[in-house]
Design an enzyme around this catalytic site. Structure first.
Site, PDB file in Angstrom:
ATOM      1  N   GLY A   1      29.947  34.253  33.088  1.00 29.54           N
ATOM      2  CA  GLY A   1      31.379  34.153  33.351  1.00 29.54           C
ATOM      3  C   GLY A   1      31.636  33.765  34.788  1.00 29.54           C
ATOM      4  O   GLY A   1      31.280  34.488  35.718  1.00 29.54           O
ATOM      5  N   LEU A   2      32.229  32.579  34.964  1.00 27.10           N
ATOM      6  CA  LEU A   2      32.412  32.033  36.306  1.00 27.10           C
ATOM      7  C   LEU A   2      33.893  31.854  36.604  1.00 27.10           C
ATOM      8  O   LEU A   2      34.349  30.811  37.050  1.00 27.10           O
ATOM      9  CB  LEU A   2      31.650  30.708  36.424  1.00 27.10           C
ATOM     10  CG  LEU A   2      30.167  30.842  36.022  1.00 27.10           C
ATOM     11  CD1 LEU A   2      29.538  29.473  35.812  1.00 27.10           C
ATOM     12  CD2 LEU A   2      29.406  31.644  37.066  1.00 27.10           C
ATOM     13  N   GLY A   3      34.644  32.904  36.311  1.00 27.84           N
ATOM     14  CA  GLY A   3      36.076  32.888  36.593  1.00 27.84           C
ATOM     15  C   GLY A   3      36.338  33.361  38.005  1.00 27.84           C
ATOM     16  O   GLY A   3      35.562  33.085  38.925  1.00 27.84           O
ATOM     17  N   HIS A   4      37.432  34.104  38.178  1.00 27.62           N
ATOM     18  CA  HIS A   4      37.812  34.546  39.523  1.00 27.62           C
ATOM     19  C   HIS A   4      36.697  35.342  40.191  1.00 27.62           C
ATOM     20  O   HIS A   4      36.270  35.020  41.295  1.00 27.62           O
ATOM     21  CB  HIS A   4      39.073  35.414  39.436  1.00 27.62           C
ATOM     22  CG  HIS A   4      40.286  34.627  39.046  1.00 27.62           C
ATOM     23  ND1 HIS A   4      40.766  34.572  37.758  1.00 27.62           N
ATOM     24  CD2 HIS A   4      41.092  33.841  39.778  1.00 27.62           C
ATOM     25  CE1 HIS A   4      41.825  33.789  37.723  1.00 27.62           C
ATOM     26  NE2 HIS A   4      42.048  33.328  38.938  1.00 27.62           N
ATOM     27  N   VAL A   5      36.222  36.380  39.518  1.00 29.33           N
ATOM     28  CA  VAL A   5      35.200  37.227  40.143  1.00 29.33           C
ATOM     29  C   VAL A   5      33.839  36.539  40.147  1.00 29.33           C
ATOM     30  O   VAL A   5      33.130  36.539  41.156  1.00 29.33           O
ATOM     31  CB  VAL A   5      35.090  38.592  39.429  1.00 29.33           C
ATOM     32  CG1 VAL A   5      34.049  39.464  40.116  1.00 29.33           C
ATOM     33  CG2 VAL A   5      36.429  39.302  39.385  1.00 29.33           C
ATOM     34  N   GLY A   6      33.456  35.950  39.011  1.00 29.96           N
ATOM     35  CA  GLY A   6      32.134  35.337  38.887  1.00 29.96           C
ATOM     36  C   GLY A   6      31.874  34.297  39.963  1.00 29.96           C
ATOM     37  O   GLY A   6      30.781  34.247  40.554  1.00 29.96           O
TER      38      GLY A   6
ATOM     39  N   LYS B   1      46.900  51.499  31.694  1.00 31.55           N
ATOM     40  CA  LYS B   1      46.710  50.079  31.393  1.00 31.55           C
ATOM     41  C   LYS B   1      47.855  49.617  30.512  1.00 31.55           C
ATOM     42  O   LYS B   1      48.335  50.371  29.654  1.00 31.55           O
ATOM     43  CB  LYS B   1      45.385  49.874  30.643  1.00 31.55           C
ATOM     44  CG  LYS B   1      44.869  48.453  30.685  1.00 31.55           C
ATOM     45  CD  LYS B   1      44.031  48.210  31.910  1.00 31.55           C
ATOM     46  CE  LYS B   1      43.515  46.788  31.960  1.00 31.55           C
ATOM     47  NZ  LYS B   1      42.626  46.580  33.102  1.00 31.55           N
TER      48      LYS B   1
HETATM   49  P1  NAI Z   1      38.589  35.282  34.545  1.00 32.06           P
HETATM   50  O1  NAI Z   1      39.399  35.135  33.305  1.00 32.06           O
HETATM   51  O2  NAI Z   1      39.026  34.607  35.789  1.00 32.06           O
HETATM   52  O3  NAI Z   1      37.091  34.810  34.263  1.00 32.06           O
HETATM   53  C1  NAI Z   1      36.391  35.059  33.093  1.00 32.06           C
HETATM   54  C2  NAI Z   1      35.441  33.898  32.870  1.00 32.06           C
HETATM   55  O4  NAI Z   1      34.569  34.219  31.791  1.00 32.06           O
HETATM   56  C3  NAI Z   1      36.132  32.589  32.481  1.00 32.06           C
HETATM   57  O5  NAI Z   1      35.640  31.544  33.281  1.00 32.06           O
HETATM   58  C4  NAI Z   1      35.754  32.411  31.000  1.00 32.06           C
HETATM   59  O6  NAI Z   1      35.656  31.050  30.625  1.00 32.06           O
HETATM   60  C5  NAI Z   1      34.404  33.078  30.969  1.00 32.06           C
HETATM   61  N1  NAI Z   1      33.927  33.525  29.658  1.00 32.06           N
HETATM   62  C6  NAI Z   1      34.624  34.076  28.641  1.00 32.06           C
HETATM   63  N2  NAI Z   1      33.815  34.342  27.603  1.00 32.06           N
HETATM   64  C7  NAI Z   1      32.558  33.982  27.975  1.00 32.06           C
HETATM   65  C8  NAI Z   1      31.286  34.033  27.359  1.00 32.06           C
HETATM   66  N3  NAI Z   1      31.120  34.491  26.129  1.00 32.06           N
HETATM   67  N4  NAI Z   1      30.224  33.560  28.043  1.00 32.06           N
HETATM   68  C9  NAI Z   1      30.362  33.064  29.291  1.00 32.06           C
HETATM   69  N5  NAI Z   1      31.547  33.001  29.930  1.00 32.06           N
HETATM   70  C10 NAI Z   1      32.639  33.456  29.289  1.00 32.06           C
HETATM   71  O7  NAI Z   1      38.445  36.868  34.755  1.00 32.06           O
HETATM   72  P2  NAI Z   1      38.038  37.629  36.107  1.00 32.06           P
HETATM   73  O8  NAI Z   1      39.244  38.053  36.806  1.00 32.06           O
HETATM   74  O9  NAI Z   1      37.003  36.866  36.818  1.00 32.06           O
HETATM   75  O10 NAI Z   1      37.395  38.972  35.490  1.00 32.06           O
HETATM   76  C11 NAI Z   1      36.113  38.945  34.881  1.00 32.06           C
HETATM   77  C12 NAI Z   1      35.812  40.333  34.316  1.00 32.06           C
HETATM   78  O11 NAI Z   1      35.833  41.287  35.360  1.00 32.06           O
HETATM   79  C13 NAI Z   1      36.795  40.830  33.261  1.00 32.06           C
HETATM   80  O12 NAI Z   1      36.091  41.605  32.310  1.00 32.06           O
HETATM   81  C14 NAI Z   1      37.724  41.712  34.043  1.00 32.06           C
HETATM   82  O13 NAI Z   1      38.300  42.717  33.231  1.00 32.06           O
HETATM   83  C15 NAI Z   1      36.772  42.311  35.052  1.00 32.06           C
HETATM   84  N6  NAI Z   1      37.385  42.768  36.289  1.00 32.06           N
HETATM   85  C16 NAI Z   1      38.069  41.902  37.082  1.00 32.06           C
HETATM   86  C17 NAI Z   1      38.641  42.329  38.271  1.00 32.06           C
HETATM   87  C18 NAI Z   1      39.339  41.364  39.196  1.00 32.06           C
HETATM   88  O14 NAI Z   1      39.552  41.712  40.353  1.00 32.06           O
HETATM   89  N7  NAI Z   1      39.687  40.171  38.768  1.00 32.06           N
HETATM   90  C19 NAI Z   1      38.551  43.737  38.688  1.00 32.06           C
HETATM   91  C20 NAI Z   1      37.745  44.555  37.810  1.00 32.06           C
HETATM   92  C21 NAI Z   1      37.217  44.076  36.650  1.00 32.06           C
END
Ligand code: NAI
Length: 354
Positions: free
Chosen positions: A180-185, A80
């Site tokens: 969490g409703l980002g990329h994965v959510g 990492k």
């Molecule tokens: P992202 O940054 O696109 O989404 C994260 C979301 O969580 C954002 O919408 C943010 O506003 C929200 N958030 C942050 N703190 C919060 C809280 N206290 N309560 C509610 N929402 C909150 O990240 P992504 O890519 O969706 O990844 C999410 C998680 O999954 C991370 O922990 C990442 O390490 C993990 N992950 C992601 C992978 C991927 O393919 N993108 C692969 C494996 C793990």
């Protein structure tokens, strides 16, 4: 939420310190293990109080990647990169080119990609300095690009297995609380809605939360309230450390299955969950879809191969949960034990099958 976690415990192979003040670069690359292949794992760009906090996070994340890659049957070790977010304005291209030169210095022992705080455009800057990078935009029909839809698909496969194991039924009609409703959510909500699950959602970004709730006809709750929602499955898809001593007590879910890395604040919290009768699906077992896609991109595997491997996430979870039951271990400990054993044994034939 915090970023300091107790490590499951084995030391890294190497720690590469990055310091290039002219380009705003300060951080570390941790090579936890290269036993099964290049140490693969994303690059995180985040705020840390000091260099030690950044290094601690990288150590823990790199170990998690080694275990994730081993249990996903990938010919990859684990590593990492963590870069401290510069204060104020900075030149993003210069920063990621400087990072690319550091990756290049490791001569293929480390393979980077996106993580929290970094995106496809950043990896394109990295690519100008080194070939040891994935997560680049894919050519039409080729494997690559944003790994998060694959991560979401793998989480769904695991969740189906967990619900079947617990309730003997499918996800239709089950209530899933997504944090969490980002990329994965967002992708996960879409998949869950399509199989008929009922959604409760929360995000610290109110606009994003409202948009998602409207799009999937989900119940919206405040970020602070998502742990208190009575539900079948809690799906953490924000940052790590949500299940700490307080979080475990508050949780009203039967199953925990989500994308976030390092969901458990500590090993003891995993034991507490088990004691409370909550089925914890180990984070790195269920969130490997993204790294499977990254691996495929790097090694030239087909899209069909990615689909096949991501679709087996539920089966891999089943093997871990069976092992946990047979040995009377909490699931997170069973996963660590299986991963450590696999790394110790070295390369397996099945990892090379593709
Ligand atoms: P992202 O940054 O696109 O989404 C994260 C979301 O969580 C954002 O919408 C943010 O506003 C929200 N958030 C942050 N703190 C919060 C809280 N206290 N309560 C509610 N929402 C909150 O990240 P992504 O890519 O969706 O990844 C999410 C998680 O999954 C991370 O922990 C990442 O390490 C993990 N992950 C992601 C992978 C991927 O393919 N993108 C692969 C494996 C793990």
């Amino acid at each position: 939420m915090h970023h300091l976690h107790q490590s499951p415990g084995t030391p890294p192979e190497a720690v590469h310190v990055m310091r290039d003040p002219a380009n705003g670069l300060e951080g570390v690359i941790v090579l936890h293990s290269t036993r099964l292949g290049p140490a693969a794992g994303g690059c995180r760009l985040w705020r840390y109080p000091d260099a030690a906090a950044a290094a601690t996070d990288a150590l823990r994340l790199a170990e998690g990647m080694a275990y994730k890659n081993a249990l996903a049957d990938l010919p990859l070790g684990g590593g990492k990169a963590v870069i401290r977010l510069p204060q104020g304005k900075f030149d993003r291209a210069a920063l990621f080119r400087a990072f690319g030169r550091e990756v290049e210095r490791l001569e293929g022992r480390y393979l980077t990609a996106e993580d929290v705080g970094t995106g496809v455009a950043d990896m394109e800057w990295v690519r100008t300095e080194t070939a040891h990078v994935a997560g680049l935009p894919a050519a039409q029909g080729a494997v690559g690009g944003d790994p998060s839809p694959w991560t979401a698909l793998g989480v769904l496969s695991a969740m189906e297995e967990a619900v079947r194991r617990r309730h003997g039924s499918g996800l239709a009609g089950a209530t899933v609380a997504v944090q969490g409703l980002g990329h994965v959510g967002t992708h996960l909500c879409e998949l869950l809605a399509s199989v008929g699950a009922r959604l409760v959602v929360a995000d610290v970004d109110p606009g994003r939360a409202a948009a998602c709730a409207a799009r999937f006809d989900a119940q919206l709750v405040a970020p602070d309230a998502i742990l208190d929602v009575p539900c079948d499955v809690f799906a953490p898809c924000a940052l790590g450390g949500v299940l700490d001593e307080r979080g475990v007590v508050r949780l009203k879910a039967e199953i925990v299955c989500g994308a976030a890395n390092n969901v458990l604040a500590s090993d003891a919290d995993g034991l507490r969950l088990a004691k409370r009768g909550v089925l914890y699906c180990p984070d790195y077992v269920v969130n490997s879809g993204g790294i499977i896609n990254v691996c495929a991109e790097h090694l030239g595997w087909s899209r069909a191969e990615v689909e096949r491997r991501v679709g087996q996430t539920g089966e891999r979870l089943r093997a871990v949960l069976d092992h946990a039951e047979q040995r009377s271990l909490a699931p997170h400990r069973a996963a660590n034990a299986l991963a450590q054993a696999r790394i110790a044994v070295g390369y397996t034939a099945s990892a090379q099958a593709a």
